[in-house]
Design a protein around this motif. Structure first.
Motif, mmCIF file in Angstrom:
data_model
loop_
_atom_site.group_PDB
_atom_site.id
_atom_site.type_symbol
_atom_site.label_atom_id
_atom_site.label_comp_id
_atom_site.label_asym_id
_atom_site.label_seq_id
_atom_site.Cartn_x
_atom_site.Cartn_y
_atom_site.Cartn_z
ATOM 1 N N LEU A 1 0.833 -1.196 0.000
ATOM 2 C CA LEU A 1 0.000 0.000 0.000
ATOM 3 C C LEU A 1 0.869 1.248 0.000
ATOM 4 N N CYS A 2 0.389 2.288 -0.646
ATOM 5 C CA CYS A 2 1.060 3.596 -0.595
ATOM 6 C C CYS A 2 0.875 4.183 0.798
ATOM 7 N N GLU A 3 1.736 5.103 1.165
ATOM 8 C CA GLU A 3 1.642 5.794 2.445
ATOM 9 C C GLU A 3 1.666 7.294 2.208
ATOM 10 N N ALA A 4 1.148 8.034 3.193
ATOM 11 C CA ALA A 4 1.215 9.495 3.153
ATOM 12 C C ALA A 4 1.242 9.996 4.589
ATOM 13 N N HIS A 5 1.732 11.218 4.747
ATOM 14 C CA HIS A 5 1.909 11.827 6.062
ATOM 15 C C HIS A 5 1.305 13.222 6.054
ATOM 16 N N ARG A 6 0.859 13.699 7.209
ATOM 17 C CA ARG A 6 0.302 15.055 7.323
ATOM 18 C C ARG A 6 1.177 15.974 8.155
ATOM 19 N N LYS A 7 1.839 15.441 9.174
ATOM 20 C CA LYS A 7 2.631 16.274 10.078
ATOM 21 C C LYS A 7 4.027 16.565 9.545
ATOM 22 N N TYR A 8 4.538 15.666 8.707
ATOM 23 C CA TYR A 8 5.911 15.790 8.218
ATOM 24 C C TYR A 8 5.987 15.651 6.712
ATOM 25 N N ILE A 9 6.907 16.410 6.125
ATOM 26 C CA ILE A 9 7.340 16.238 4.750
ATOM 27 C C ILE A 9 8.457 15.204 4.795
ATOM 28 N N ASP A 10 8.490 14.296 3.847
ATOM 29 C CA ASP A 10 9.577 13.315 3.740
ATOM 30 C C ASP A 10 10.581 13.783 2.697
ATOM 31 N N LEU A 11 11.853 13.739 3.062
ATOM 32 C CA LEU A 11 12.914 13.839 2.068
ATOM 33 C C LEU A 11 13.618 12.490 2.104
ATOM 34 N N GLN A 12 13.479 11.722 1.028
ATOM 35 C CA GLN A 12 14.095 10.397 0.961
ATOM 36 C C GLN A 12 15.315 10.491 0.054
ATOM 37 N N GLY B 1 13.419 -3.986 -11.463
ATOM 38 C CA GLY B 1 13.491 -5.208 -12.270
ATOM 39 C C GLY B 1 13.336 -6.438 -11.389
ATOM 40 N N ASN B 2 14.145 -7.441 -11.639
ATOM 41 C CA ASN B 2 14.100 -8.672 -10.857
ATOM 42 C C ASN B 2 15.091 -8.659 -9.707
ATOM 43 N N SER B 3 15.785 -7.553 -9.525
ATOM 44 C CA SER B 3 16.880 -7.514 -8.552
ATOM 45 C C SER B 3 16.472 -6.882 -7.236
ATOM 46 N N GLN B 4 16.902 -7.516 -6.151
ATOM 47 C CA GLN B 4 16.810 -6.891 -4.836
ATOM 48 C C GLN B 4 18.157 -6.243 -4.570
ATOM 49 N N HIS B 5 18.133 -5.141 -3.880
ATOM 50 C CA HIS B 5 19.368 -4.439 -3.558
ATOM 51 C C HIS B 5 19.415 -4.176 -2.071
ATOM 52 N N SER B 6 20.597 -4.189 -1.519
ATOM 53 C CA SER B 6 20.786 -3.806 -0.128
ATOM 54 C C SER B 6 21.067 -2.309 -0.117
ATOM 55 N N ASN B 7 20.050 -1.540 0.229
ATOM 56 C CA ASN B 7 20.118 -0.082 0.170
ATOM 57 C C ASN B 7 20.451 0.518 1.522
ATOM 58 N N ILE B 8 21.030 1.695 1.467
ATOM 59 C CA ILE B 8 21.141 2.557 2.639
ATOM 60 C C ILE B 8 20.479 3.866 2.235
ATOM 61 N N LYS B 9 19.410 4.201 2.962
ATOM 62 C CA LYS B 9 18.640 5.399 2.632
ATOM 63 C C LYS B 9 18.484 6.241 3.884
ATOM 64 N N ILE B 10 18.491 7.554 3.670
ATOM 65 C CA ILE B 10 18.238 8.521 4.738
ATOM 66 C C ILE B 10 16.886 9.142 4.478
ATOM 67 N N VAL B 11 15.977 9.008 5.446
ATOM 68 C CA VAL B 11 14.671 9.658 5.347
ATOM 69 C C VAL B 11 14.662 10.791 6.384
ATOM 70 N N VAL B 12 14.564 12.000 5.874
ATOM 71 C CA VAL B 12 14.511 13.178 6.739
ATOM 72 C C VAL B 12 13.057 13.590 6.872
ATOM 73 N N LYS B 13 12.622 13.793 8.108
ATOM 74 C CA LYS B 13 11.278 14.256 8.406
ATOM 75 C C LYS B 13 11.355 15.741 8.728
ATOM 76 N N ILE B 14 10.560 16.549 8.027
ATOM 77 C CA ILE B 14 10.536 17.995 8.199
ATOM 78 C C ILE B 14 9.110 18.376 8.567
ATOM 79 N N ALA B 15 8.931 18.935 9.758
ATOM 80 C CA ALA B 15 7.587 19.274 10.237
ATOM 81 C C ALA B 15 6.918 20.277 9.299
ATOM 82 N N VAL B 16 5.655 20.028 8.999
ATOM 83 C CA VAL B 16 4.852 20.940 8.202
ATOM 84 C C VAL B 16 4.521 22.129 9.078
ATOM 85 N N LYS B 17 4.634 23.320 8.546
ATOM 86 C CA LYS B 17 4.364 24.538 9.335
ATOM 87 C C LYS B 17 2.892 24.776 9.468
#
Length: 153
Positions: free
Chosen positions: A62-73, A137-153
């Motif tokens: 399922l898709c996700e969404a947020h109201r309190k924070y902006i996501d920077l992925q 594609g058909n490949s799984q990858h071992s990722n390193i991701k930074i998700v920054v949460k920025i409060a909505v004003k």
């Protein structure tokens, strides 16, 4: 939604004053990698979560969404697809908003698939439903991701 390279993040500083702090944090992380975990940038207003994970298929997710924070992925290592759709074009399945949480899950079709690869970021606002961590594609990858949460004003 904004999709771009980290080197261009300064073009968007006028959107929110904290993006400059975020840009410095991300560039420092690129230059000096640190362990996974949570990093406070400006307390609860702006913080980052660094995670390492394997990508997965989109089927049944399922898709996700947020109201309190902006996501920077930001993709530090690896690659994935992030699905995107306007939240108002999807059907809400579950939500935590009414309980004080900041996530809801939606069914429906993604309108775009963004190829998030090393050095790229997606800036996702409350109107942007997203489906992250999807394999390419058909490949799984071992990722390193930074998700920054920025409060909505």
């Amino acid at each position: 939604m904004i999709f771009d390279k980290l080197e261009n993040l300064s073009s968007y500083y006028s959107i929110d004053a904290s993006l400059e702090q975020v840009g410095k944090f991300l560039q420092d992380f690129v230059d000096n990698p640190k362990p996974t975990g949570r990093y406070d940038i400006d307390g609860e207003r702006v913080y980052a979560s660094v995670s390492q994970y394997k990508t997965k298929p989109a089927e049944g997710k399922l898709c996700e969404a947020h109201r309190k924070y902006i996501d920077l992925q930001f993709m530090l290592k690896g690659r994935e697809y992030i699905g995107w759709a306007p939240v108002d074009e999807l059907k809400m399945e579950t939500e935590e908003f009414s309980k004080g949480g900041d996530i809801a899950f939606y069914s429906g079709n993604c309108k775009l698939w963004l190829p998030l690869k090393e050095g790229y970021f997606a800036l996702l606002f409350p109107q942007d439903a997203h489906l992250p961590c999807i394999k390419t594609g058909n490949s799984q990858h071992s990722n390193i991701k930074i998700v920054v949460k920025i409060a909505v004003k």
